[in-house]
Design an enzyme around this catalytic site. Structure first.
Site, mmCIF file in Angstrom:
data_model
loop_
_atom_site.group_PDB
_atom_site.id
_atom_site.type_symbol
_atom_site.label_atom_id
_atom_site.label_comp_id
_atom_site.label_asym_id
_atom_site.label_seq_id
_atom_site.Cartn_x
_atom_site.Cartn_y
_atom_site.Cartn_z
ATOM 1 C CG ASN A 47 16.948 48.074 68.837
ATOM 2 O OD1 ASN A 47 17.543 48.582 69.778
ATOM 3 N ND2 ASN A 47 15.944 47.223 69.008
ATOM 4 C CD GLU A 60 23.628 44.456 65.434
ATOM 5 O OE1 GLU A 60 22.591 45.151 65.323
ATOM 6 O OE2 GLU A 60 23.629 43.310 65.893
ATOM 7 C CB CYS A 91 19.801 40.131 62.202
ATOM 8 S SG CYS A 91 19.880 41.604 61.171
HETATM 9 N N1 THU Z 1 17.958 43.810 66.493
HETATM 10 C C1 THU Z 1 19.120 44.509 66.442
HETATM 11 O O1 THU Z 1 19.144 45.722 66.681
HETATM 12 N N2 THU Z 1 20.249 43.838 66.120
HETATM 13 C C2 THU Z 1 20.312 42.499 65.853
HETATM 14 O O2 THU Z 1 21.354 42.008 65.488
HETATM 15 C C3 THU Z 1 19.137 41.671 66.060
HETATM 16 C C4 THU Z 1 17.841 42.405 66.177
HETATM 17 C C5 THU Z 1 16.723 44.528 66.858
HETATM 18 C C6 THU Z 1 15.747 44.696 65.732
HETATM 19 C C7 THU Z 1 14.448 44.841 66.497
HETATM 20 O O3 THU Z 1 14.292 46.183 66.877
HETATM 21 C C8 THU Z 1 14.665 44.010 67.745
HETATM 22 O O4 THU Z 1 16.051 43.821 67.868
HETATM 23 C C9 THU Z 1 13.979 42.666 67.717
HETATM 24 O O5 THU Z 1 14.263 41.974 66.556
#
Ligand code: THU
Length: 142
Positions: A47, A60, A91
Site C-alpha cells: 500500500n 492489491e 477492501c
Molecule cells: N489497505 C490495503 O492495502 N489493502 C486492503 O485490502 C485494505 C486496506 C491499506 C490502505 C491503507 O493504506 C491502509 O491499509 C489502511 O486502510
C-alpha cells in the site's frame, strides 16, 4: 483450486517482503500482496498512502498494476499479508479491481497470528460487474 505448498510459501514470502516497503505513515497499517500468475511468475505490491488520504492505493491494486504493466493478466492466486493478529481480506475497491482480471481465483489472507482465510473471489464479490457485462471479455487476452 489450491496451489502447491511451495508456491504458497513463495507467495507468502513475497507478500511479507513487500509489506516492509509499504508507505503507510498515516495508518501505520502495512499490507503486502503477492499475485501468482498462471505462468508461475509472482507480482507483488504494497500500500502507498498519500497526505491527501483518499489518493491512497492499496497493496492489491498495486500488485495488479505491476502484473499488467509486465504484460501479465492471468492469475492463479492472490495472497495478502498483514503484520496483525487477524488476517485481512481485500477492501471493496480492490475486490472490483481483482475481479476484472481474476474473477475465479482463491484469495489467501495470512498474518502474524495463526488464523488464515482462504476464500474465492466469487465469494468475496458475488454477482460482480465486470468485463462480461460488455460481452467482450476477449479484450483481456488481446
Ligand atoms: N489497505 C490495503 O492495502 N489493502 C486492503 O485490502 C485494505 C486496506 C491499506 C490502505 C491503507 O493504506 C491502509 O491499509 C489502511 O486502510
Amino acid at each position: 483450486m489450491s496451489i502447491p505448498e511451495s508456491q504458497r510459501d513463495a507467495l507468502r514470502q513475497a507478500a511479507i517482503d513487500i509489506s516492509q516497503k509499504a508507505w503507510c505513515p498515516y495508518s501505520g497499517f502495512a499490507v503486502g500482496a503477492a499475485l501468482l500468475a498462471v505462468d508461475g511468475r509472482i507480482f507483488s505490491g504494497c500500500n502507498v498512502e498519500n497526505a491527501s488520504y483518499g489518493l491512497t492505493v492499496c497493496a492489491e491494486r498495486n500488485a495488479i498494476g505491476q502484473a499488467v504493466a509486465a504484460g501479465c493478466r492471468e492469475f492463479q492466486a492472490l495472497l495478502i499479508f498483514t503484520a496483525t493478529q487477524q488476517p485481512t481480506t481485500p477492501c471493496g475497491a480492490c475486490r472490483q479491481v481483482i475481479t476484472e482480471f481474476a474473477p475465479d481465483i482463491d484469495v489467501i489472507s495470512v498474518c502474524d497470528g495463526p488464523n488464515e482465510i482462504q476464500v474465492s473471489m466469487r465469494e468475496l464479490l458475488p454477482r460482480s460487474f465486470g468485463p462480461h457485462n460488455f460481452d467482450q471479455t476477449s479484450r483481456l487476452t488481446e
